[in-house]
Design a protein around this motif. Structure first.
Motif, PDB file in Angstrom:
ATOM      1  N   VAL A 475      22.641  29.803  14.544  1.00  0.00           N
ATOM      2  CA  VAL A 475      22.404  30.933  15.438  1.00  0.00           C
ATOM      3  C   VAL A 475      21.432  31.916  14.806  1.00  0.00           C
ATOM      4  CG1 VAL A 475      23.508  32.902  16.551  1.00  0.00           C
ATOM      5  CG2 VAL A 475      24.654  30.686  16.536  1.00  0.00           C
ATOM      6  N   ILE A 476      21.589  32.148  13.514  1.00  0.00           N
ATOM      7  CA  ILE A 476      20.739  33.112  12.818  1.00  0.00           C
ATOM      8  C   ILE A 476      19.296  32.628  12.787  1.00  0.00           C
ATOM      9  CG2 ILE A 476      20.263  34.110  10.545  1.00  0.00           C
ATOM     10  CD1 ILE A 476      23.357  34.216  10.199  1.00  0.00           C
ATOM     11  N   ARG A 477      19.100  31.342  12.455  1.00  0.00           N
ATOM     12  CA  ARG A 477      17.741  30.826  12.420  1.00  0.00           C
ATOM     13  C   ARG A 477      17.125  30.820  13.819  1.00  0.00           C
ATOM     14  NH1 ARG A 477      15.429  28.056   8.435  1.00  0.00           N
ATOM     15  NH2 ARG A 477      16.662  29.583   7.273  1.00  0.00           N
ATOM     16  N   ALA A 478      17.910  30.463  14.834  1.00  0.00           N
ATOM     17  CA  ALA A 478      17.392  30.453  16.199  1.00  0.00           C
ATOM     18  C   ALA A 478      16.994  31.862  16.643  1.00  0.00           C
ATOM     19  CB  ALA A 478      18.437  29.877  17.152  1.00  0.00           C
ATOM     20  N   GLY A 479      17.826  32.856  16.338  1.00  0.00           N
ATOM     21  CA  GLY A 479      17.496  34.236  16.691  1.00  0.00           C
ATOM     22  C   GLY A 479      16.247  34.723  15.998  1.00  0.00           C
ATOM     23  N   THR A 480      16.087  34.350  14.733  1.00  0.00           N
ATOM     24  CA  THR A 480      14.892  34.738  13.987  1.00  0.00           C
ATOM     25  C   THR A 480      13.645  34.083  14.576  1.00  0.00           C
ATOM     26  OG1 THR A 480      16.260  34.913  11.991  1.00  0.00           O
ATOM     27  CG2 THR A 480      13.874  34.864  11.690  1.00  0.00           C
ATOM     28  N   LEU A 481      13.748  32.803  14.955  1.00  0.00           N
ATOM     29  CA  LEU A 481      12.631  32.132  15.614  1.00  0.00           C
ATOM     30  C   LEU A 481      12.293  32.811  16.939  1.00  0.00           C
ATOM     31  CD1 LEU A 481      13.515  28.372  14.976  1.00  0.00           C
ATOM     32  CD2 LEU A 481      11.596  29.637  14.001  1.00  0.00           C
ATOM     33  N   GLY A 482      13.336  33.257  17.663  1.00  0.00           N
ATOM     34  CA  GLY A 482      13.103  33.970  18.916  1.00  0.00           C
ATOM     35  C   GLY A 482      12.322  35.250  18.697  1.00  0.00           C
ATOM     36  N   MET A 483      12.685  36.009  17.646  1.00  0.00           N
ATOM     37  CA  MET A 483      11.952  37.241  17.327  1.00  0.00           C
ATOM     38  C   MET A 483      10.496  36.939  16.989  1.00  0.00           C
ATOM     39  SD  MET A 483      14.453  39.741  15.142  1.00  0.00           S
ATOM     40  CE  MET A 483      15.323  38.526  14.174  1.00  0.00           C
ATOM     41  N   ALA A 484      10.307  35.946  16.130  1.00  0.00           N
ATOM     42  CA  ALA A 484       8.941  35.590  15.730  1.00  0.00           C
ATOM     43  C   ALA A 484       8.121  35.146  16.934  1.00  0.00           C
ATOM     44  CB  ALA A 484       8.988  34.489  14.675  1.00  0.00           C
ATOM     45  N   SER A 485       8.707  34.367  17.835  1.00  0.00           N
ATOM     46  CA  SER A 485       7.965  33.881  19.001  1.00  0.00           C
ATOM     47  C   SER A 485       7.616  35.018  19.955  1.00  0.00           C
ATOM     48  CB  SER A 485       8.768  32.804  19.728  1.00  0.00           C
ATOM     49  OG  SER A 485       9.989  33.324  20.228  1.00  0.00           O
ATOM     50  N   ALA A 486       8.511  36.033  20.051  1.00  0.00           N
ATOM     51  CA  ALA A 486       8.196  37.195  20.893  1.00  0.00           C
ATOM     52  C   ALA A 486       6.960  37.912  20.367  1.00  0.00           C
ATOM     53  CB  ALA A 486       9.390  38.151  20.938  1.00  0.00           C
ATOM     54  N   ALA A 487       6.843  38.011  19.032  1.00  0.00           N
ATOM     55  CA  ALA A 487       5.661  38.637  18.440  1.00  0.00           C
ATOM     56  C   ALA A 487       4.416  37.797  18.685  1.00  0.00           C
ATOM     57  CB  ALA A 487       5.875  38.855  16.944  1.00  0.00           C
ATOM     58  N   VAL A 488       4.541  36.477  18.551  1.00  0.00           N
ATOM     59  CA  VAL A 488       3.379  35.591  18.692  1.00  0.00           C
ATOM     60  C   VAL A 488       2.855  35.588  20.129  1.00  0.00           C
ATOM     61  CG1 VAL A 488       2.608  33.198  18.593  1.00  0.00           C
ATOM     62  CG2 VAL A 488       3.992  34.132  16.735  1.00  0.00           C
ATOM     63  N   VAL A 489       3.762  35.443  21.121  1.00  0.00           N
ATOM     64  CA  VAL A 489       3.274  35.375  22.508  1.00  0.00           C
ATOM     65  C   VAL A 489       2.658  36.703  22.946  1.00  0.00           C
ATOM     66  CG1 VAL A 489       4.918  33.583  23.175  1.00  0.00           C
ATOM     67  CG2 VAL A 489       5.520  35.987  23.548  1.00  0.00           C
ATOM     68  N   SER A 490       3.063  37.795  22.299  1.00  0.00           N
ATOM     69  CA  SER A 490       2.473  39.091  22.660  1.00  0.00           C
ATOM     70  C   SER A 490       0.984  39.125  22.347  1.00  0.00           C
ATOM     71  CB  SER A 490       3.189  40.220  21.921  1.00  0.00           C
ATOM     72  OG  SER A 490       2.848  40.244  20.539  1.00  0.00           O
ATOM     73  N   TRP A 491       0.538  38.260  21.412  1.00  0.00           N
ATOM     74  CA  TRP A 491      -0.893  38.234  21.068  1.00  0.00           C
ATOM     75  C   TRP A 491      -1.739  37.675  22.204  1.00  0.00           C
ATOM     76  CZ3 TRP A 491       0.256  35.580  15.712  1.00  0.00           C
ATOM     77  CH2 TRP A 491       0.938  36.497  14.900  1.00  0.00           C
ATOM     78  N   LEU A 492      -1.117  37.055  23.176  1.00  0.00           N
ATOM     79  CA  LEU A 492      -1.830  36.517  24.333  1.00  0.00           C
ATOM     80  C   LEU A 492      -1.827  37.501  25.494  1.00  0.00           C
ATOM     81  CD1 LEU A 492      -0.333  32.896  24.224  1.00  0.00           C
ATOM     82  CD2 LEU A 492      -2.469  33.704  23.194  1.00  0.00           C
ATOM     83  N   THR A 493      -1.334  38.713  25.259  1.00  0.00           N
ATOM     84  CA  THR A 493      -1.249  39.746  26.293  1.00  0.00           C
ATOM     85  C   THR A 493      -2.089  40.948  25.875  1.00  0.00           C
ATOM     86  OG1 THR A 493       0.613  41.001  25.367  1.00  0.00           O
ATOM     87  CG2 THR A 493       1.144  39.008  26.619  1.00  0.00           C
ATOM     88  N   PRO A 494      -2.240  41.932  26.761  1.00  0.00           N
ATOM     89  CA  PRO A 494      -2.976  43.147  26.366  1.00  0.00           C
ATOM     90  C   PRO A 494      -2.209  44.008  25.351  1.00  0.00           C
ATOM     91  CG  PRO A 494      -2.953  42.882  28.755  1.00  0.00           C
ATOM     92  CD  PRO A 494      -1.977  41.906  28.207  1.00  0.00           C
ATOM     93  N   TYR A 495      -0.977  43.621  25.000  1.00  0.00           N
ATOM     94  CA  TYR A 495      -0.164  44.444  24.102  1.00  0.00           C
ATOM     95  C   TYR A 495       0.269  43.640  22.882  1.00  0.00           C
ATOM     96  CZ  TYR A 495       0.143  46.565  28.727  1.00  0.00           C
ATOM     97  OH  TYR A 495      -0.158  47.071  29.962  1.00  0.00           O
ATOM     98  N   PRO A 496      -0.678  43.189  22.047  1.00  0.00           N
ATOM     99  CA  PRO A 496      -0.308  42.368  20.881  1.00  0.00           C
ATOM    100  C   PRO A 496       0.507  43.175  19.878  1.00  0.00           C
ATOM    101  CG  PRO A 496      -2.615  43.023  20.753  1.00  0.00           C
ATOM    102  CD  PRO A 496      -2.132  43.458  22.102  1.00  0.00           C
ATOM    103  N   MET A 497       1.482  42.513  19.279  1.00  0.00           N
ATOM    104  CA  MET A 497       2.318  43.170  18.276  1.00  0.00           C
ATOM    105  C   MET A 497       1.660  43.047  16.902  1.00  0.00           C
ATOM    106  SD  MET A 497       6.288  42.271  19.206  1.00  0.00           S
ATOM    107  CE  MET A 497       6.928  43.445  18.005  1.00  0.00           C
TER     108      MET A 497
END
Length: 741
Positions: A475-497
């Motif tokens: 669960v911990i690794r999956a949640g961490t991957l979820g956080m990282a992916s949220a940051a990565v996909v934001s780079w494809l939007t006008p609001y990159p993290m």
């Protein structure tokens, strides 16, 4: 040729389309939350980021580097007891810095009142003395070891800590600092008191494992635990209201008055030293509730914070508006989808109401919903997010932790009940829109679906999280991957993290976690009392006796107890307490553990919309400016299916995906039809307005369909057809009655 006015209207419409959900991801301040500026703001930001980073780092195995970095040698701060003590102590310190004991009615500034500083001084001096003694334990290697006198360090540590803590809390009650832009000096020293408690307990953890709750416990142990318990209850009062504090206080009182109580409530009673040294162990405050809040809850709150900081949450709401905003009663249908999706991640029903309701409730009112109905729909949908797989507001992970049932099995079982609940809310919303002739929002004001569909990759963080869990990642690794992916996909939007946005996500994650830290620790007090006094076992025996081995009667009592225990608590704490009190009794009756715990979980969730203490409904009422009690009653009616569904999956395990596909499909279809009839009876609309007698008849038909079984389905379907014939004027009621004869 386009005129200048027309062009301005088009520009306004385009702006509305792009920004209808603008601000839904903005940081929300509660009425007693401080807004520090200047140096105080920088300190608050740094502390919040450090708090979240510590948890994420430890959970991802960075403890060795952390130990080396802090230079703490042999004291392993990531050992479970110490880790949880840091979690609670740090959360308390941050909570007192950021949340006042009073509500801020206006933005005040100026300097501190010298008279108040004098009033704070005695308490501050006593806490500072206790902190100094705790620091000496760490720097000199001294300890209240087994050979120490029973009252060792009482005068230099224990009594000053307790008296100073009480003094500062009382000053905060009767003479609060109403300046919002700075820290309150009294709360600064309460934060220091929380740190002092944590320092003492962390350093003495090896001793407390052996003597906590026994005759060997020292007075210093008791004083530290007493001060810590008082601080927990005070912060819970500030962040969650009085309901949980009152319940926890009753349990604490019960630990001391047991010898004078009758029947199953009687027990031998406990001394102050034995009780408080026990309640601050892994049997109480540091037990399952804090274990859950220090891992799963903070992890998924951080995940939600990343979605918020990357503005992915805003995309979810815009997508819901593009799909359903133009339908009849559109904003209400948007609330069903968007609040369910965000509530699944959020972990607290009332918090999600504030986040998404600030957008959806005014729009619902705009298309014709009454204020209390708008608030009720939002409260019911946000509460439903807690039962929506795959995250279930961290509930799936908590249930797996408590029961030992694999996560995948829990999530699979949750699919159909959650679908039925949200179908019920949707039916209520749609029927109300039909009843009052409501329209949706104009298409010109809604986001364009084709544009949003091209950004569907923003759903990737959710899919990556689910995929990682089902691939066998922790669960911990999956949640961490979820956080990282949220940051990565934001780079494809006008609001990159970038670094700034990532740090902002860690900052708001800490603020969003504080309420859950306080309530889970307060719930731990209750769990500790239950474990120490054995009232849980005796209550289970009483439940068995009252039910007389009848499972249905036992479940009815379990429903009542789960709702009462859940009043005023977030879902996670409510479920953990209810499961410890009544879970064992239901399992002893022969009810499968998965069914028993799902049953408890549903009613713990629904306590958020159950009068008289319906936190989610009250949060919605505050936004809609409606009567809180009327709102809670209507949210109860809209969410009525959730009070029926648990009895459905008890009588028909196929609803929990247990059985053949034919059985599962049959019960789903009949249950959906029953839920529709139930919603029609609640709203008083079934192909036209329903009279009260016909509403009662339709309710009987709904319960017949919900009961499961071919015979009851036939009864429900026949009655529903009879009501439809009456509504369509094909027959009148007298002919239907004669036909029945």
């Amino acid at each position: 040729m386009t005129t200048q006015t027309e062009k301005a209207q088009q520009d306004t419409a385009a702006q509305n389309q792009a920004s209808i959900a603008n601000g839904v991801d903005a940081e929300i301040y509660t009425s007693n939350q401080r807004k520090p500026v200047g140096l105080a703001a920088k300190i608050a930001v740094i502390l919040c980021i450090a708090y979240t980073l510590f948890h994420v780092g430890v959970m991802n195995g960075l403890h060795d580097r952390l130990t080396d970095l802090l230079g703490i040698g042999s004291v392993d701060l990531t050992e479970p007891w110490r880790y949880r003590l840091i979690h609670v102590g740090g959360g308390l310190a941050l909570g007192f810095l950021l949340f006042s004991s009073t509500l801020f009615s206006e933005e005040r500034s100026g300097t501190a009142d010298p008279r108040r500083l004098l009033a704070v001084l005695p308490g501050a001096a006593l806490v500072a003395l206790a902190f100094g003694q705790a620091a000496l334990f760490w720097t000199t290697g001294m300890a209240v070891d087994q050979a120490a006198a029973a009252n060792a360090y009482s005068m230099t540590f224990g009594l000053p800590l307790v008296v100073g803590t009480f003094w500062l809390i009382v000053v905060g009650w009767f003479w609060p600092d109403r300046r919002r832009a700075t820290f309150d000096i009294a709360d600064l020293f309460l934060a220091l008191a929380a740190i002092t408690v944590a320092m003492y307990l962390i350093y003495h953890a090896p001793f407390l494992r052996l003597r906590g709750g026994t005759a060997l416990a020292k007075s210093a142990d008791m004083y530290a635990a007493l001060a810590g318990t008082v601080l927990i209850l005070e912060l819970a009062r500030r962040l969650a209201g009085l309901a949980l504090v009152i319940i926890a206080s009753i349990f604490v009182l019960y630990a001391f008055v047991g010898p004078w109580l009758p029947g199953i409530l009687e027990h031998r009673g406990y001394s102050m030293t034995r009780f408080f040294s026990y309640v601050y162990t892994d049997q109480g405050i540091l037990g399952p509730t804090t274990a859950i809040s220090s891992t799963y809850i903070i992890l998924f709150v951080a995940f939600a914070a990343f979605l918020q900081a990357s503005r992915v949450g805003e995309y979810f709401v815009n997508f819901a508006f593009a799909v359903a905003g133009g339908a009849r009663g559109g904003p209400a249908k948007v609330a069903v989808f968007s609040s369910g999706l965000m509530g699944m991640i959020n972990g607290t029903s009332a918090g999600n109401v504030v986040a998404t309701g600030s957008l959806t409730i005014p729009l619902m009112k705009r298309v014709g919903y009454k204020p209390q109905t708008a608030a009720s729909v939002e409260a019911a949908a946000s509460s439903g997010g807690q039962i929506l797989p795959p995250i279930m507001g961290a509930g799936a992970f908590i249930m797996s932790e408590i029961t030992g049932i694999p996560y995948a099995e829990i999530v699979t079982a949750a699919i159909i009940p959650a679908m039925l609940y949200f179908a019920s809310i949707y039916f209520n919303v749609d029927l109300a829109a039909q009843k009052f002739g409501m329209k949706g929002l104009p298409r010109s004001e809604l986001p364009r679906f084709d544009k949003l569909a091209r950004q569907a990759f923003l759903f990737l963080p959710i899919f990556i999280l689910i995929g990682a869990l089902f691939m066998g990642y922790s669960v911990i690794r999956a949640g961490t991957l979820g956080m990282a992916s949220a940051a990565v996909v934001s780079w494809l939007t006008p609001y990159p993290m970038g670094p700034r946005q990532i740090l902002f996500a860690f900052e708001i994650a800490a603020k969003m976690t504080l309420q859950l830290v306080a309530v889970c620790a307060a719930a731990g007090v209750i769990v500790g009392v239950i474990a120490l006094t054995g009232i849980g076992t005796r209550f289970s025996s009483m439940l068995l006796g009252l039910a007389d081995q009848n499972q249905a009667i036992a479940l009815f009592f379990a429903m009542i107890v789960s709702i009462i225990l859940g009043m005023g608590m977030p879902t996670t704490a409510a479920y953990a307490v209810a499961a410890s009190v009544i879970g064992p009794g239901l399992v002893q009756l022969g009810i499968p553990p998965l069914t028993a715990h799902f049953f408890i979980f549903y009613y713990a969730v629904m306590s958020a919309i159950t009068p008289p203490v319906a936190l989610a409904a009250y949060a919605g009422a505050a936004i809609a400016q409606s009567d809180p009690m009327k709102t809670s009653v209507e949210s109860f009616r809209i969410g009525l299916a959730a009070f029926v569904v648990p009895f459905m999956f008890f009588s028909s395990p196929a609803l929990l995906m247990e059985g053949s596909w034919f059985e599962i499909i049959h019960v789903v279809i009949s249950a959906l039809f029953g839920i529709y009839l139930l919603s029609s009876a609640v709203q008083g609309w079934f192909f036209g307005l329903l009279s009260m007698p016909l509403r009662a008849v339709l309710l009987i038909a709904a319960l017949s369909m919900i009961a499961q079984g071919w015979f009851t389905d036939a009864i429900g379907l026949s009655v529903a057809i009879g009501v439809w014939l009456v509504q369509k004027r094909f027959v009148d009621p007298n002919k239907v009655i004669r036909g029945a004869d």
